[in-house]
Every structure is written in structure tokens, then in C-alpha cells.
Design a protein around this motif. Sequence first.
Motif, PDB file in Angstrom:
ATOM      1  N   GLU A 107      30.914  46.401  -9.151  1.00 44.04           N
ATOM      2  CA  GLU A 107      30.140  47.638  -8.957  1.00 44.04           C
ATOM      3  C   GLU A 107      29.539  47.685  -7.555  1.00 44.04           C
ATOM      4  N   ASN A 108      29.050  46.560  -7.097  1.00 40.95           N
ATOM      5  CA  ASN A 108      28.475  46.486  -5.755  1.00 40.95           C
ATOM      6  C   ASN A 108      29.540  46.769  -4.696  1.00 40.95           C
ATOM      7  N   ASN A 109      30.718  46.167  -4.854  1.00 39.40           N
ATOM      8  CA  ASN A 109      31.825  46.400  -3.925  1.00 39.40           C
ATOM      9  C   ASN A 109      32.173  47.886  -3.869  1.00 39.40           C
ATOM     10  N   ILE A 110      32.228  48.524  -5.017  1.00 41.43           N
ATOM     11  CA  ILE A 110      32.560  49.947  -5.076  1.00 41.43           C
ATOM     12  C   ILE A 110      31.503  50.763  -4.329  1.00 41.43           C
ATOM     13  N   ASP A 111      30.231  50.492  -4.587  1.00 40.92           N
ATOM     14  CA  ASP A 111      29.154  51.232  -3.916  1.00 40.92           C
ATOM     15  C   ASP A 111      29.231  51.078  -2.397  1.00 40.92           C
ATOM     16  N   VAL A 112      29.425  49.848  -1.948  1.00 40.54           N
ATOM     17  CA  VAL A 112      29.516  49.578  -0.505  1.00 40.54           C
ATOM     18  C   VAL A 112      30.724  50.295   0.088  1.00 40.54           C
ATOM     19  N   LEU A 113      31.853  50.188  -0.572  1.00 40.02           N
ATOM     20  CA  LEU A 113      33.079  50.803  -0.058  1.00 40.02           C
ATOM     21  C   LEU A 113      33.007  52.329  -0.060  1.00 40.02           C
ATOM     22  N   GLN A 114      32.369  52.911  -1.062  1.00 40.69           N
ATOM     23  CA  GLN A 114      32.226  54.372  -1.088  1.00 40.69           C
ATOM     24  C   GLN A 114      31.393  54.838   0.110  1.00 40.69           C
ATOM     25  N   ALA A 115      30.326  54.123   0.420  1.00 40.08           N
ATOM     26  CA  ALA A 115      29.490  54.489   1.574  1.00 40.08           C
ATOM     27  C   ALA A 115      30.264  54.329   2.879  1.00 40.08           C
ATOM     28  N   ILE A 116      31.022  53.264   2.984  1.00 42.63           N
ATOM     29  CA  ILE A 116      31.778  52.998   4.215  1.00 42.63           C
ATOM     30  C   ILE A 116      32.927  54.001   4.379  1.00 42.63           C
ATOM     31  N   ILE A 117      33.606  54.339   3.287  1.00 42.61           N
ATOM     32  CA  ILE A 117      34.722  55.285   3.422  1.00 42.61           C
ATOM     33  C   ILE A 117      34.200  56.647   3.872  1.00 42.61           C
ATOM     34  N   GLU A 118      33.034  57.040   3.382  1.00 44.23           N
ATOM     35  CA  GLU A 118      32.448  58.316   3.803  1.00 44.23           C
ATOM     36  C   GLU A 118      32.207  58.322   5.309  1.00 44.23           C
ATOM     37  N   LYS A 119      31.692  57.231   5.836  1.00 40.55           N
ATOM     38  CA  LYS A 119      31.442  57.127   7.279  1.00 40.55           C
ATOM     39  C   LYS A 119      32.746  57.163   8.068  1.00 40.55           C
ATOM     40  N   ASN A 141      25.104  42.171   0.960  1.00 37.88           N
ATOM     41  CA  ASN A 141      25.796  42.388  -0.302  1.00 37.88           C
ATOM     42  C   ASN A 141      26.671  41.198  -0.661  1.00 37.88           C
ATOM     43  N   LEU A 142      26.715  40.954  -1.953  1.00 38.99           N
ATOM     44  CA  LEU A 142      27.624  39.942  -2.481  1.00 38.99           C
ATOM     45  C   LEU A 142      28.963  40.633  -2.678  1.00 38.99           C
ATOM     46  N   LEU A 143      29.874  40.393  -1.754  1.00 37.86           N
ATOM     47  CA  LEU A 143      31.166  41.067  -1.781  1.00 37.86           C
ATOM     48  C   LEU A 143      32.273  40.109  -2.185  1.00 37.86           C
TER      49      LEU A 143
END
Length: 153
Positions: A14-26, A126-128
Amino acid sequence: MRTTLEKARQKTNENNIDVLQAIIEKNYDARKGYRKAMMDIQDPELKSFMQQQALVRSSFTTAIDQEIRNLGETPIENGSVTATLHRTWIDIKSRIADNADDIIIEEIIRGEKAKVKEYKGALKNNLLAPETHNLLQSQLKSIKNTLKEVKQL
């Protein structure tokens, strides 16, 4: 009943998804910004550089998109409203300036610095999963190189 290990894996996922969603938006925002800069900039060499960077950001979004899908989630498909407003502001600013290319370059530097900070924060705080960490680390390295190049322009 789930084990502690299963709960930890789910939390990491879930953490990976949240981080990646924010990064993909940028990265959607960066891609659009580079495309816009490519259209507005006058210098042919800079125009080519902007086109190249737009392609790099497209490859970033493709890689992140795939990573999110591998984690079982659907990626977002757009950039932010804030970035759209920022691009409009750059448009206005560059139209009234003597040297629009300089303004565009300054904004690109500012944007790349923000992305470096965001990637570093994502990697540090983040723990990725190793795959996610490696992907973001590789993209961060590329962004840092781009920042160096832009500063030399």
C-alpha cells in the motif's frame, strides 16, 4: 487470520502504491511542462533538449505505471491542477519578458530541484520494496543529471 509477515507485506504494498501514485503525477506534470517548453522556446538546441526530456518523462511514467499495475492497482492518468496553473503562469511571464527562453529555463531548474527533493523524500521516508526503490533511485539519478545539464544551458 493473517500473519504479521502478511500484514507487513500488505502495508509495504500500500505504501509503494501511494508513493508511486504521487510520483507518477509529478512525472505527468513534468512531461507536459517539457512539451510546453518545447513549443514555446526559441533556441533550436533547447527545443531539442526539451523534446528529449519529455520522452524521458514518458518513459518514467510508463515504468511507474507498470510498477503500480504489478502491485495490483490502477495508476492515475493525469497530472495535477496546480501544475496546469503553473504552466499558465509561465506562459504569462514569458510573454511579457525580454528573453522568454531564460524564464523557461529558470522554471525548469526550479521544477527539477523540486523533483529531486520529492524523490529523495520518497526514498528516505518510506519502506519501499526493492524493485520500487531501485526504480525511483534510477529515475532520481536521471533527474539529477538533467538538472546539471539544464544549469549548463
